[in-house]
Write a protein that holds these residues in place. Structure first.
Motif, PDB file in Angstrom:
ATOM      1  N   TYR A 178     -25.949 -21.713 -18.217  1.00  0.00           N
ATOM      2  CA  TYR A 178     -25.167 -21.204 -17.048  1.00  0.00           C
ATOM      3  C   TYR A 178     -26.202 -21.802 -15.912  1.00  0.00           C
ATOM      4  O   TYR A 178     -26.077 -22.429 -14.715  1.00  0.00           O
ATOM      5  N   LYS A 179     -26.967 -20.767 -15.586  1.00  0.00           N
ATOM      6  CA  LYS A 179     -28.477 -20.764 -14.532  1.00  0.00           C
ATOM      7  C   LYS A 179     -28.788 -21.854 -14.362  1.00  0.00           C
ATOM      8  O   LYS A 179     -29.465 -22.245 -13.279  1.00  0.00           O
ATOM      9  N   ARG A 180     -29.205 -22.677 -15.349  1.00  0.00           N
ATOM     10  CA  ARG A 180     -30.759 -23.792 -15.063  1.00  0.00           C
ATOM     11  C   ARG A 180     -29.570 -24.732 -15.854  1.00  0.00           C
ATOM     12  O   ARG A 180     -30.147 -26.174 -14.940  1.00  0.00           O
ATOM     13  N   ARG A 181     -27.991 -25.245 -15.765  1.00  0.00           N
ATOM     14  CA  ARG A 181     -27.288 -26.421 -15.591  1.00  0.00           C
ATOM     15  C   ARG A 181     -27.252 -26.711 -14.241  1.00  0.00           C
ATOM     16  O   ARG A 181     -28.274 -26.540 -13.060  1.00  0.00           O
ATOM     17  N   ARG A 182     -27.485 -28.062 -14.172  1.00  0.00           N
ATOM     18  CA  ARG A 182     -27.474 -29.420 -13.697  1.00  0.00           C
ATOM     19  C   ARG A 182     -26.141 -29.710 -13.446  1.00  0.00           C
ATOM     20  O   ARG A 182     -26.343 -31.077 -13.780  1.00  0.00           O
TER      21      ARG A 182
END
Length: 164
Positions: free
Chosen positions: A134-138
């Motif tokens: 979730y933190k790294r999603r784009r």
């Protein structure tokens, strides 16, 4: 008497009006067949499983009179990773679409929800991995206007996968 005349006018007018046109479901076999087709055809990649990826992808596609898919547009996706299996499954659905009213082309919008089944054990590890995704999603978002006047919104296809 006045009420009777108004009632008769409204009744006769209602026969000429139709609030919503009844259309056949645009996938051969109907909604249950479409849902089963995508659950069987959509292959969740090892990359998605390892990253515990979850989210939504909303795809617009155009089908021709023979049911062939002409073009695909990603309207929204929580991450590009989620769109890869969705696009591959949509390509497999060619010749299965029914175009309403003998049009040459018709646009469809179909949302996909991809998520994992909660494991019985090691929930903290899964939560950590899901949070990292979730933190790294784009996200992919549409920045231009989206004309929807001639598109059919299909029901959401929900895909659940097991974590290894």
């Amino acid at each position: 008497m006045k009420k009777l005349i108004i009632f008769a006018l409204l009744l006769s007018f209602s026969f000429y009006c139709k609030a919503q046109e009844d259309l056949a479901f645009p996938f051969q076999g109907g909604n249950p067949v479409m849902t089963r087709f995508f659950k069987d055809s959509l292959v969740v990649s090892q990359d998605i499983i390892s990253k515990k990826a979850a989210g939504v992808a909303v795809i617009k596609f155009t089908a021709d009179i023979k049911g062939n898919i002409q073009k695909l547009v990603i309207y929204y996706a929580d991450d590009y990773l989620l769109t890869i299996p969705v696009i591959e499954a949509l390509k497999k659905s060619t010749k299965k679409w029914i175009i309403p009213n003998k049009e040459k082309f018709h646009d469809f919008i179909i949302p996909f929800s991809i998520n994992f089944n909660n494991p019985a054990t090691s929930a903290a590890e899964v939560q950590k991995a899901a949070y990292e995704f979730y933190k790294r999603r784009r996200p992919i978002v549409a920045t231009d206007q989206i004309p929807l006047n001639a598109a059919t919104l299909l029901p959401t296809v929900v895909i659940k996968y097991d974590i290894q």
